[in-house]
Design an enzyme around this catalytic site. Structure first.
Site, PDB file in Angstrom:
ATOM      1  N   TYR A 105     -12.046   2.748  14.860  1.00 29.82           N
ATOM      2  CA  TYR A 105     -11.056   3.159  13.849  1.00 29.82           C
ATOM      3  C   TYR A 105     -10.981   4.683  13.791  1.00 29.82           C
ATOM      4  O   TYR A 105      -9.883   5.258  13.801  1.00 29.82           O
ATOM      5  CB  TYR A 105     -11.404   2.593  12.472  1.00 29.82           C
ATOM      6  CG  TYR A 105     -10.454   3.085  11.401  1.00 29.82           C
ATOM      7  CD1 TYR A 105      -9.114   2.698  11.411  1.00 29.82           C
ATOM      8  CD2 TYR A 105     -10.874   3.965  10.402  1.00 29.82           C
ATOM      9  CE1 TYR A 105      -8.220   3.175  10.462  1.00 29.82           C
ATOM     10  CE2 TYR A 105      -9.988   4.434   9.438  1.00 29.82           C
ATOM     11  CZ  TYR A 105      -8.667   4.035   9.470  1.00 29.82           C
ATOM     12  OH  TYR A 105      -7.785   4.503   8.530  1.00 29.82           O
ATOM     13  N   GLY A 122      -8.461  10.553   2.093  1.00 30.61           N
ATOM     14  CA  GLY A 122      -9.794   9.972   1.985  1.00 30.61           C
ATOM     15  C   GLY A 122      -9.662   8.568   1.432  1.00 30.61           C
ATOM     16  O   GLY A 122      -8.747   7.826   1.807  1.00 30.61           O
ATOM     17  N   GLY A 141       0.780  -1.228   0.000  1.00 28.07           N
ATOM     18  CA  GLY A 141       0.000   0.000   0.000  1.00 28.07           C
ATOM     19  C   GLY A 141       0.811   1.277   0.000  1.00 28.07           C
ATOM     20  O   GLY A 141       1.801   1.425  -0.727  1.00 28.07           O
TER      21      GLY A 141
END
Length: 252
Positions: free
Chosen positions: A153, A184, A13
């Protein structure tokens, strides 16, 4: 002498994208992650492709003793860290608070908050001794806006937001830069991890619009890290054009 960047959670990622972007910019790298084989493969690829030095440390940031042992074992030359990217983080589950799993809560708190603290404590002291450094913390739009079933979270990323502000104040007298970036929707393994490997459910999160890529975030982090010495970007929210808020996304 090359600059050095330490990247946590570098095996996938945003962390992996940061490794490529910073190596391309000429940084030597310290890469951490839980999977040694992935770290070894990435280190080999980066050193060959960009001709940079790469050190690896395999540990889980949740494990305080492993964090301390691995980082403190680094030779003095690798402690001259210019940029720390606190990227390691995750989300587990998407349940209302009354149905949340204790194990999911503990994993998120131990990784997103405590892990960030363990690494930051060690590296910030090195930076103070060195007289330079920049800490960049990976937050989330979830730390700015709470959404349904995001509860814990969102709370962990709100903590990152608060810790970033606290670090900025505490490290100010030492000339250490501190920044946070709050993305986002980013299409990475994030949703797969959240949904315990359910690829189909994860795919639906990004249907109908173009989300951010890991590279988008990594390139923005490099921009933050490459400002002149007198410039510090305290806080940056990065969104896909199609996403206005945590929950407002225009899908076609």
């Amino acid at each position: 002498m090359s600059k050095i960047a330490l990247i946590t959670g570098a095996t996938a990622g945003i962390g992996e994208a940061c490794a490529h972007v910073f190596a391309r910019a000429g940084f030597d790298l310290i890469l951490t992650g839980r999977r040694q084989e992935r770290l070894d493969g990435l280190a080999k690829k980066l050193s060959e492709q960009y001709n940079v030095g790469v050190a690896t440390c395999a540990f889980d940031v949740q494990d305080k003793e492993a964090v301390i042992a691995n980082l403190e074992s680094l030779p003095a030359v690798w402690r001259q860290i210019d940029v720390l990217i606190n990227n390691a983080g995750l989300s587990r589950g998407l349940d209302p608070i009354q149905n949340g799993a204790y194990s999911d809560w503990e994993t998120m708190i131990d990784t997103n908050i405590k892990g960030l603290l363990y690494v930051s404590k060690i590296v910030s002291n090195w930076m103070i001794n060195n007289g330079f450094g920049h800490i960049i913390n990976l937050g989330s739009i979830a730390g700015k806006e709470v959404y349904a079933n995001g509860n814990v979270y969102c709370a962990t990323k709100a903590a990152v937001d608060a810790l970033n502000k606290g670090m900025r104040i505490d490290l100010l007298p030492h000339g250490i830069k501190v920044s946070a970036i709050h993305p986002g929707a980013v299409e990475t393994e994030f949703s797969e991890v959240r949904f315990n490997g359910d690829k189909e459910r994860a795919k639906k999160v990004y249907e109908g619009f173009t989300p951010l890529s890991a590279l988008d975030v990594a390139e923005t982090i490099l921009f933050m890290a490459s400002r002149p010495a007198h410039v510090n970007i305290n806080d940056l929210v990065l969104m896909p054009t199609a996403q206005a808020t945590a929950t407002t996304i225009f899908r076609q």
